[in-house]
Design a protein around this motif. Structure first.
Motif, PDB file in Angstrom:
ATOM      1  N   ASN A  32       0.837  -1.205   0.000  1.00 60.12           N
ATOM      2  CA  ASN A  32       0.000   0.000   0.000  1.00 60.12           C
ATOM      3  C   ASN A  32       0.868   1.250   0.000  1.00 60.12           C
ATOM      4  O   ASN A  32       1.831   1.350   0.760  1.00 60.12           O
ATOM      5  CB  ASN A  32      -0.896   0.021   1.244  1.00 60.12           C
ATOM      6  CG  ASN A  32      -1.983  -1.036   1.175  1.00 60.12           C
ATOM      7  OD1 ASN A  32      -2.254  -1.585   0.124  1.00 60.12           O
ATOM      8  ND2 ASN A  32      -2.597  -1.313   2.312  1.00 60.12           N
ATOM      9  N   ASP A  33       0.512   2.191  -0.848  1.00 62.43           N
ATOM     10  CA  ASP A  33       1.213   3.476  -0.885  1.00 62.43           C
ATOM     11  C   ASP A  33       0.164   4.579  -0.754  1.00 62.43           C
ATOM     12  O   ASP A  33      -0.626   4.805  -1.668  1.00 62.43           O
ATOM     13  CB  ASP A  33       1.986   3.631  -2.204  1.00 62.43           C
ATOM     14  CG  ASP A  33       2.840   4.877  -2.239  1.00 62.43           C
ATOM     15  OD1 ASP A  33       2.651   5.753  -1.368  1.00 62.43           O
ATOM     16  OD2 ASP A  33       3.688   4.986  -3.149  1.00 62.43           O
ATOM     17  N   PRO A  34       0.137   5.285   0.393  1.00 59.94           N
ATOM     18  CA  PRO A  34      -0.892   6.318   0.609  1.00 59.94           C
ATOM     19  C   PRO A  34      -0.804   7.485  -0.365  1.00 59.94           C
ATOM     20  O   PRO A  34      -1.729   8.295  -0.453  1.00 59.94           O
ATOM     21  CB  PRO A  34      -0.645   6.774   2.047  1.00 59.94           C
ATOM     22  CG  PRO A  34       0.758   6.379   2.351  1.00 59.94           C
ATOM     23  CD  PRO A  34       1.022   5.144   1.557  1.00 59.94           C
TER      24      PRO A  34
ATOM     25  N   GLY B 216     -11.778   9.004  -6.017  1.00 55.40           N
ATOM     26  CA  GLY B 216     -11.038   8.060  -5.182  1.00 55.40           C
ATOM     27  C   GLY B 216     -11.522   6.629  -5.306  1.00 55.40           C
ATOM     28  O   GLY B 216     -12.384   6.300  -6.128  1.00 55.40           O
ATOM     29  N   PRO B 217     -10.975   5.747  -4.432  1.00 45.93           N
ATOM     30  CA  PRO B 217     -11.318   4.318  -4.487  1.00 45.93           C
ATOM     31  C   PRO B 217     -12.771   4.027  -4.130  1.00 45.93           C
ATOM     32  O   PRO B 217     -13.307   3.000  -4.533  1.00 45.93           O
ATOM     33  CB  PRO B 217     -10.356   3.686  -3.476  1.00 45.93           C
ATOM     34  CG  PRO B 217      -9.978   4.800  -2.564  1.00 45.93           C
ATOM     35  CD  PRO B 217      -9.967   6.035  -3.391  1.00 45.93           C
ATOM     36  N   ASP B 218     -13.411   4.940  -3.374  1.00 44.59           N
ATOM     37  CA  ASP B 218     -14.824   4.719  -3.049  1.00 44.59           C
ATOM     38  C   ASP B 218     -15.689   4.815  -4.307  1.00 44.59           C
ATOM     39  O   ASP B 218     -16.674   4.093  -4.448  1.00 44.59           O
ATOM     40  CB  ASP B 218     -15.304   5.702  -1.984  1.00 44.59           C
ATOM     41  CG  ASP B 218     -15.060   7.148  -2.367  1.00 44.59           C
ATOM     42  OD1 ASP B 218     -14.191   7.405  -3.226  1.00 44.59           O
ATOM     43  OD2 ASP B 218     -15.727   8.041  -1.798  1.00 44.59           O
ATOM     44  N   TYR B 219     -15.285   5.698  -5.247  1.00 43.20           N
ATOM     45  CA  TYR B 219     -16.023   5.786  -6.513  1.00 43.20           C
ATOM     46  C   TYR B 219     -15.729   4.570  -7.393  1.00 43.20           C
ATOM     47  O   TYR B 219     -16.632   4.062  -8.066  1.00 43.20           O
ATOM     48  CB  TYR B 219     -15.661   7.068  -7.264  1.00 43.20           C
ATOM     49  CG  TYR B 219     -16.453   7.233  -8.540  1.00 43.20           C
ATOM     50  CD1 TYR B 219     -17.750   7.725  -8.517  1.00 43.20           C
ATOM     51  CD2 TYR B 219     -15.920   6.844  -9.772  1.00 43.20           C
ATOM     52  CE1 TYR B 219     -18.498   7.851  -9.682  1.00 43.20           C
ATOM     53  CE2 TYR B 219     -16.655   6.966 -10.943  1.00 43.20           C
ATOM     54  CZ  TYR B 219     -17.940   7.469 -10.896  1.00 43.20           C
ATOM     55  OH  TYR B 219     -18.682   7.577 -12.043  1.00 43.20           O
TER      56      TYR B 219
ATOM     57  N   THR C 215      -6.383   5.483   0.055  1.00 40.23           N
ATOM     58  CA  THR C 215      -6.379   5.676  -1.409  1.00 40.23           C
ATOM     59  C   THR C 215      -6.368   4.341  -2.153  1.00 40.23           C
ATOM     60  O   THR C 215      -6.102   4.310  -3.356  1.00 40.23           O
ATOM     61  CB  THR C 215      -5.142   6.492  -1.818  1.00 40.23           C
ATOM     62  OG1 THR C 215      -3.956   5.803  -1.385  1.00 40.23           O
ATOM     63  CG2 THR C 215      -5.174   7.883  -1.203  1.00 40.23           C
ATOM     64  N   THR C 216      -6.647   3.268  -1.424  1.00 40.68           N
ATOM     65  CA  THR C 216      -6.527   1.926  -1.998  1.00 40.68           C
ATOM     66  C   THR C 216      -7.855   1.189  -1.977  1.00 40.68           C
ATOM     67  O   THR C 216      -8.611   1.271  -0.998  1.00 40.68           O
ATOM     68  CB  THR C 216      -5.479   1.098  -1.210  1.00 40.68           C
ATOM     69  OG1 THR C 216      -4.212   1.742  -1.307  1.00 40.68           O
ATOM     70  CG2 THR C 216      -5.368  -0.318  -1.766  1.00 40.68           C
ATOM     71  N   LEU C 217      -8.132   0.457  -3.056  1.00 46.00           N
ATOM     72  CA  LEU C 217      -9.271  -0.459  -3.115  1.00 46.00           C
ATOM     73  C   LEU C 217      -8.738  -1.868  -3.325  1.00 46.00           C
ATOM     74  O   LEU C 217      -7.930  -2.102  -4.231  1.00 46.00           O
ATOM     75  CB  LEU C 217     -10.224  -0.087  -4.247  1.00 46.00           C
ATOM     76  CG  LEU C 217     -11.376  -1.075  -4.489  1.00 46.00           C
ATOM     77  CD1 LEU C 217     -12.338  -1.095  -3.307  1.00 46.00           C
ATOM     78  CD2 LEU C 217     -12.129  -0.757  -5.774  1.00 46.00           C
ATOM     79  N   ILE C 218      -9.189  -2.789  -2.496  1.00 46.84           N
ATOM     80  CA  ILE C 218      -8.810  -4.208  -2.627  1.00 46.84           C
ATOM     81  C   ILE C 218     -10.085  -4.993  -2.877  1.00 46.84           C
ATOM     82  O   ILE C 218     -11.047  -4.887  -2.099  1.00 46.84           O
ATOM     83  CB  ILE C 218      -8.107  -4.731  -1.359  1.00 46.84           C
ATOM     84  CG1 ILE C 218      -6.940  -3.816  -0.975  1.00 46.84           C
ATOM     85  CG2 ILE C 218      -7.628  -6.164  -1.562  1.00 46.84           C
ATOM     86  CD1 ILE C 218      -6.395  -4.069   0.427  1.00 46.84           C
TER      87      ILE C 218
END
Length: 354
Positions: free
Chosen positions: A56-58, A167-170, A136-139
């Motif tokens: 993970n890279d913020p 962002g990842p939520d979208y 900032t990550t989606l898994i």
């Protein structure tokens, strides 16, 4: 394995958070698809070994898509590499998990099911998909590779798309929207076949029509079992105060997703009611046909009962029967029989009984 409920005997007695796969193995080798993106940059790679997967890279927007859930050692390495809570990983590996949204300390977790109709087996099959939204990550976790997310991948490669800007939520919304769109296509396809059943039931209600009615009722019941919890999931997403869901930018999209789920549920329930009505029509038509058959048999019985009486009387073995010695007795007997049968048929016809 049962579709409505998957047995959890494999993790019986184990502490919460134990990584035990519950389901059916669907891939031989698990893979990790890695995408790093922003408005200007886009890279994608695929890895077979967890140690090669970037951490993970913020500072980056990242999407990890893990395909294949049955390898417990592989999933343990993924959990450690991407720092996922054991309880969330336990839910990921239980493919009988009910759709839900859950908040953890450092990420938001969502799981739901894809649906697809297997025409060969005449049944709806499922694939569980789980989402971890973390900074900032989606898994995401899938049981097997498929084409449901291909449209989202295509949009992600386009630098002008909203996915690249948000962002990842979208991105999670876009993927869930693809799953829910698939629900709509499935219901529409089944609905067309259900509508085609109406003529068959009205004109020729055979055993095959009854089997199709029962099959579609069973599958719609299964679809509703899968989809109803998704509405609860979307309600929770709309109400959540989680920092991982940017409500200013994505709330409207999740509300639209909730409306789509409501449409799916209402359509499935409507078609299930239609099938119930078809079943009643089928039994009514079958009963009407049986009544017509019984009416014909009853008419024949009514005609032959008096004829049998005459035949029985003149078939007795009395020594003295005056009529039998008359020259035209045989022809008179047949004349009486035919006249009686014809008279009864004429009477029944006048009454409209056949």
């Amino acid at each position: 394995m049962a579709r409505f409920y998957k047995k959890r005997s494999a993790n019986k007695g184990l502490p919460p958070g134990s990584l035990v796969f519950i389901g059916t193995k669907k891939v031989d080798t698990p893979t990790v698809e890695y995408v790093s993106y922003d408005q200007e940059n886009f890279t994608e790679s695929e890895f077979l070994r967890v140690e090669n997967v970037p951490k993970n890279d913020p500072e980056k927007r990242q999407w990890y898509n893990i395909t294949g859930l049955d390898n417990e050692e592989f999933m343990a390495h993924i959990q450690e590499r991407l720092n996922i809570h054991p309880l969330a990983m336990e839910d990921v590996m239980n493919t009988g998990q009910r759709a839900k949204f859950e908040e953890f300390e450092d990420f938001a977790f969502t799981t739901l099911k894809m649906l697809q109709f297997d025409s060969k087996a005449s049944r709806v099959i499922t694939e569980q998909v789980s989402f971890v939204i973390k900074g900032t990550t989606l898994i995401t976790f899938q049981e097997e590779p498929g084409d449901t997310f291909d449209a989202v991948r295509k949009r992600l490669r386009n630098p002008k798309s909203n996915i690249r800007k948000l962002g990842p939520d979208y991105l999670a919304y876009a993927l869930m929207d693809s799953i829910v769109d698939n629900y709509v296509y499935l219901i529409e396809g089944m609905g067309e076949k259900v509508d085609d059943l109406e003529l068959k039931i009205l004109e020729d209600p055979d055993e095959d029509a009854l089997q199709q009615i029962n099959m579609y009722k069973r599958e719609l019941h299964f679809i509703l079992k899968v989809v109803r919890p998704v509405r609860e999931l979307t309600h929770n997403l709309i109400r959540t105060e989680s920092e991982f869901i940017d409500k200013k930018k994505t709330l409207a999209f999740y509300k639209d997703l909730d409306d789509l789920i409501t449409h799916v549920i209402e359509s499935a329930e409507a078609y299930r009611q239609v099938l119930t009505d078809y079943l009643q029509v089928y039994h009514t038509n079958v009963s009407a046909k049986m009544n017509d058959i019984m009416k014909v048999l009853t008419i024949f019985s009514a005609i032959f009962i008096p004829l049998s009486f005459f035949a029985g009387v003149y078939g007795t073995n009395f020594d003295y029967f005056p009529e039998l010695h008359f020259k035209y007795s045989y022809f008179i007997f047949w004349g009486v029989i035919v006249t009686m049968a014809g008279g009864m048929l004429y009477y029944f016809k006048r009454k409209g009984w056949f």
